[in-house]
Enzyme design. Sequence first.
Site, PDB file in Angstrom:
ATOM      1  N   HIS A 125       3.419   1.906  -6.413  1.00 22.41           N
ATOM      2  CA  HIS A 125       4.341   0.841  -5.984  1.00 22.41           C
ATOM      3  C   HIS A 125       5.363   0.531  -7.063  1.00 22.41           C
ATOM      4  CE1 HIS A 125       2.479  -0.450  -2.180  1.00 22.41           C
ATOM      5  NE2 HIS A 125       1.345  -0.062  -2.716  1.00 22.41           N
ATOM      6  N   ASP A 143      -3.137  -0.622  -6.268  1.00 25.23           N
ATOM      7  CA  ASP A 143      -3.439  -0.136  -4.923  1.00 25.23           C
ATOM      8  C   ASP A 143      -2.562   1.030  -4.520  1.00 25.23           C
ATOM      9  OD1 ASP A 143      -1.358  -2.106  -5.166  1.00 25.23           O
ATOM     10  OD2 ASP A 143      -1.135  -1.934  -2.998  1.00 25.23           O
ATOM     11  N   GLU A 144      -3.070   1.750  -3.539  1.00 23.61           N
ATOM     12  CA  GLU A 144      -2.284   2.726  -2.789  1.00 23.61           C
ATOM     13  C   GLU A 144      -1.528   3.711  -3.659  1.00 23.61           C
ATOM     14  OE1 GLU A 144      -1.339   0.445   1.346  1.00 23.61           O
ATOM     15  OE2 GLU A 144       0.052   0.096  -0.285  1.00 23.61           O
ATOM     16  N   ASN A 145      -2.090   4.075  -4.770  1.00 21.07           N
ATOM     17  CA  ASN A 145      -1.493   5.157  -5.531  1.00 21.07           C
ATOM     18  C   ASN A 145      -2.164   6.447  -5.107  1.00 21.07           C
ATOM     19  OD1 ASN A 145      -0.260   6.784  -7.518  1.00 21.07           O
ATOM     20  ND2 ASN A 145      -2.087   6.515  -8.800  1.00 21.07           N
ATOM     21  N   ARG A 149      -2.240  -0.914   3.159  1.00 24.71           N
ATOM     22  CA  ARG A 149      -1.614  -0.547   4.395  1.00 24.71           C
ATOM     23  C   ARG A 149      -2.391   0.402   5.288  1.00 24.71           C
ATOM     24  NH1 ARG A 149       2.960  -3.954   4.831  1.00 24.71           N
ATOM     25  NH2 ARG A 149       1.543  -5.349   3.804  1.00 24.71           N
TER      26      ARG A 149
END
Lengths: 709, 709
Positions: free
Chosen positions: B260, B323-325, B3
């Site tokens: 997530h 992802d995106e952690n 994102r």
Amino acid sequence: MRRKQLSAVLLLSCVLSASAQTAPPTQTPARHNLMPVPAALSFGAGRLPVTKSFTVAATGHTDERLRAGIDRAVRRLEGRTVMEFARGLAADAGGATLVVETRGPGRPVPAVEEDESYALEVTDRQAVLKAPTVVGALRGLETFLQLLDADREGFYVPAVRIQDRPRFRWRGLLIDIARHYQPPEVLKRNLDAMAAVKLNVFHWHLTEDQGFRIESKKFPKLHGLGSDGNFYTQEQARDIIAYARARGIRVVPEFDIPGHATAWLVGHPELGSAPGPYTIERRPGIFEPALDPTREEVYKFLDAFLGEMAALFPDAYLHIGGDENEGKQWDRNPRIQAFMKERGIKDNHALQTYFNQRLLKILRKYGKRMMGWDEIFQPDLPKDVVIHSWRGQTALAEAARRGYDGVLSNGYYIDLIFPTSQHYLNDPLPAGSTLTPAEAAHVLGGEATMWAEWVTEETIDSRIWPRTAAIAERLWSPREVTDVEDMYRRLAVTSVRLEELGLMHERNQAMMLRRLARGPDVWPLQTLAALVEPVKEYRRYQQRPQTMLSPLTGLVDAARPDSDAARRFHALVERVLADAPRFESHAEELRRVLGAWHDAGPELEALMDGSPALHEARPLAKDLAALGEAGLEALSYLSRGVEPPAEWRAARLAALDEAAKPKAALEFPVVAPVRRLVVAAAELPRLGSMTPAAWRAHVETLAAPPAPK
Amino acid sequence: MRRKQLSAVLLLSCVLSASAQTAPPTQTPARHNLMPVPAALSFGAGRLPVTKSFTVAATGHTDERLRAGIDRAVRRLEGRTVMEFARGLAADAGGATLVVETRGPGRPVPAVEEDESYALEVTDRQAVLKAPTVVGALRGLETFLQLLDADREGFYVPAVRIQDRPRFRWRGLLIDIARHYQPPEVLKRNLDAMAAVKLNVFHWHLTEDQGFRIESKKFPKLHGLGSDGNFYTQEQARDIIAYARARGIRVVPEFDIPGHATAWLVGHPELGSAPGPYTIERRPGIFEPALDPTREEVYKFLDAFLGEMAALFPDAYLHIGGDENEGKQWDRNPRIQAFMKERGIKDNHALQTYFNQRLLKILRKYGKRMMGWDEIFQPDLPKDVVIHSWRGQTALAEAARRGYDGVLSNGYYIDLIFPTSQHYLNDPLPAGSTLTPAEAAHVLGGEATMWAEWVTEETIDSRIWPRTAAIAERLWSPREVTDVEDMYRRLAVTSVRLEELGLMHERNQAMMLRRLARGPDVWPLQTLAALVEPVKEYRRYQQRPQTMLSPLTGLVDAARPDSDAARRFHALVERVLADAPRFESHAEELRRVLGAWHDAGPELEALMDGSPALHEARPLAKDLAALGEAGLEALSYLSRGVEPPAEWRAARLAALDEAAKPKAALEFPVVAPVRRLVVAAAELPRLGSMTPAAWRAHVETLAAPPAPK
């Protein structure tokens, strides 16, 4: 139920009743979009705004079924308003927008005795829905959703008091999933739509010559060999039954015997009255294979099978079909003939009665009431058997007089492509009925029948909806609600509302036209498709012979019953003619419509050139242009007050006679109003010597279609 | 994957590559409607008629999967032609219309190594399809269906020789069914569409903060508490996997961890890095909850869970997200901090690496290859891990250079509403790549990603299709196939063809507009809806904040990406300007289109008055009328060769600047071509002193949109 005799005798009564469209005024006090119309309603002053803070509270009895029903209603309200409302029930009933007050759960299994009544009162402060049962509350929630209105100020529900209950207890839709199988999601969206118009019986026609579609764990060859793999597992059936129950809908299964039984015999030829072997029937029609009513093994089999099904389907009724068995296999089987002789069974009808008596015992053992088509009716039948009438009100009244419960389907055969108005005015208990109240109580209601020779997953919704909403109104609303014009007005709104439930009746037409046109640009084809209707009754069978394996993707399948465009055109012509002798009012609009037909013709022919699947429809393109041309010319004479030459009338009427002939199993319902225009132009000279009203009547008489040859 | 950073950095490269639309000519020898374009094809003379006697024979290897695939193809052919063909395979290959010659079954479980090649030769006598595997035959059958053409003479397949094989082995579509659940039938129709354009990987994004959607029999609280009841049972999952396999499609499941993961923690807060309790996340965005990588119980849990899933999903690959952690929970947990200190783990990235190493061991034990988003990539990662790149071709090439397999999704984010052309020109291995052939072989392919913050069952098809067909072509066809205009031409045909599979991408728009308009008459709304597009990238999040529980039934949801009408309008303006200095060519058509916009404005406002859900879109009605007016005036000046007054230009450009501002999260892609018309009119005086070509370039420069502030 159904086929052969129906055409000749009974459709006449349909036609007659449909011509009685000069209906009494409806008793509804204001213009609204409710369908079915409630038993009693009165609008007040004020409105209840529907805003983001919309909430629902439940008082009295609440259970999972009610909560889920409220949740579904609120989600639909969200979809329409594009506002997000709170999930779950509000704790404070005083502050809630809608309060649902339910007294009790009602029947654990949906039943014909269920109390479906409710009262709904909406003020500018709150809506209060009161119901004795959860099913009553569900019915009231649908009414609340139908009341949603809007204007510049926002969404609202008008102030109203409604006291509502159904006129008939049995309001059904039969879906034949045997001739063409329908996946569970198609049934589910139709159950949602049934609930939206307050229908309460899903009649699941599960077996036919063309398919045996329910899993039998006891006799797996039934569905295994009789369905091409297209059957419902028992788990799926339970899921559908639960889905229906959640919406207050009963599920009445039908196992059609002893005739219509080819698909049973594929796996079990030993049940048949001839040795077989049998294959799944692919043709439409009535076929000979029938169970052998003389062999004990058959009853043993049926006992085991029906016992299994009685456990699967919780409804108190079980439909055994019983229709259209001509007994030809019986006639040819010496053993059956000997059996009849030995027992003094005088004919096939009596033999079927013997069969039914045996079945009755089996069903009673499993706690089920037997239901069957007209054919099963005979004097010595026990009174707990229910007659399902495809023959009509007279047969139904006769049965009621003798004390039998009955359900009407004659006049509700939606597969026959008749206009909505015809079904709408078909009353199970017509105004002139001479039944006593006690006898009339035996008339339980009616069922629309979706026989499925010519429907697929793509087209079935368009054959059922929106017309079935009008049948639902006939079965729910007071007898006096018969304003056809107002019905059509509300039906148009209802049709759009039904789409939110996933129904494809509106949106699939454009898709089918794109496939036929092999591309995205279909406007001339849309113009045509909006104006044609599939041929009615059983004419498609002759005009376009197909089998159960044929693709149903032609123009006849994309076309829909009861063309809106044709009805609007008819009204437009009436308005122009009503403006005699000037013919100015609405003339411009009429000219535009006729011009569009005229212009579409050549573009259509070009489009059809590149689409071989439309080649059969080429004559329709010519007819459309001819209709447009005849109408434009007539309008021009009328507008100018100029008398056309004598030969013009004959030439144009000949062109219209040609256009009136069905092609590609399609017909133009607009031929009649164009004929009226042509005759009006030709009869202009008479207008000087008559009142406009007398002249119009004169034109109408002359323009009546030629008698069928 | 995805994102936050994506927006700023990487979309620029998209925009740049999209501007390179002056593509080399395609290597296709004739105009056809194939998508994807085959690796090699040459059309011959003649044609193979498709008539009622159409039959298919199979030689060599045949099995149930092949027979079912042939049957599906023949049924689709029936649907298009409205002809009934024989069921089953023809016994006589010599006389069959189509012969399918398959050498072997291929992999029992669809695999990245599958040979998907096929050869198809069509003469006027017969079509012969040869393939080494069943999957290759299925691919060839789709090509055969795409070759179907028609004219006055009937349906036919042109004579052609095709040798085909995919450029990339991994051609996927990710569907996020976690943020919005999709019922199995939605997945099935999308699998059918994937097969139709030769995609071969369904990436099933099964878990998210907003939902845990696969049944775990070992840990039923995962789906039981993490899904609102919207999850796939293992039986449903197996059914989907079988459905995909039947179409030669792999199913790669993704369990996104350690971030997530909110929905996992609702039922199992003990796995989290903070004590909880947790509830299902309803907002869009990136959230803090993450699994605790320091506790052995977490690995014991993951071992059991992933073991269960490894058995359920037969594919060789398992995607672990990654992802995106951002590790904010880790930063605040003293025990985790102590663990890191103790082991010398220097930061959160290293801690996640530790976590991944542990996961890797578990997956290897169960025979799975690990796949994860860019973030999992680090130097000491074993070479059998697959990198799924949301960051772009550079990151992918870097991984390939180091010997890692990779799959590209950057540039294929179909949720971001970019035009098809942009995705189409996005190449996993762009022309300028400096990778050696051995390195390039590590670039396995790509995946379109359908992130599902703003899609429902009603709208998801329109976000995936038809754009994903162009991505499928990018991944299958030779690199040189880059003619954008020809792609759009074929895409329009492809889009209609995809509808036969049940996709709703075309037909649902009209339904949604009817619901918004609260009735059947929607033409002015359709005019608007055809011309607006949802705002791109992540702007919808800001401009129209909603949650996962919000109704997605607004105009922004009905509007579709990559407006056809806007693209056609753009081309029309170019044609008129190309006819400088007369501006006659296509001027009438342009005037008609602009006039329709101008006329729709007032009707739209009236319609919107009665539809509160459209009140937010009222300014768009004004903008539409203003665009029509500005365009009509400009065209009038151009046609007459009259210079507009000086203040006209400023006033019109100001109106266009206003129209260029998004409203209701919608924007007009036609502002730019209208601006070009206005500038052209204002610059008419310069036309005398320049060549038409120079003048057009001059206008183009002046009309370039203002730089974003």
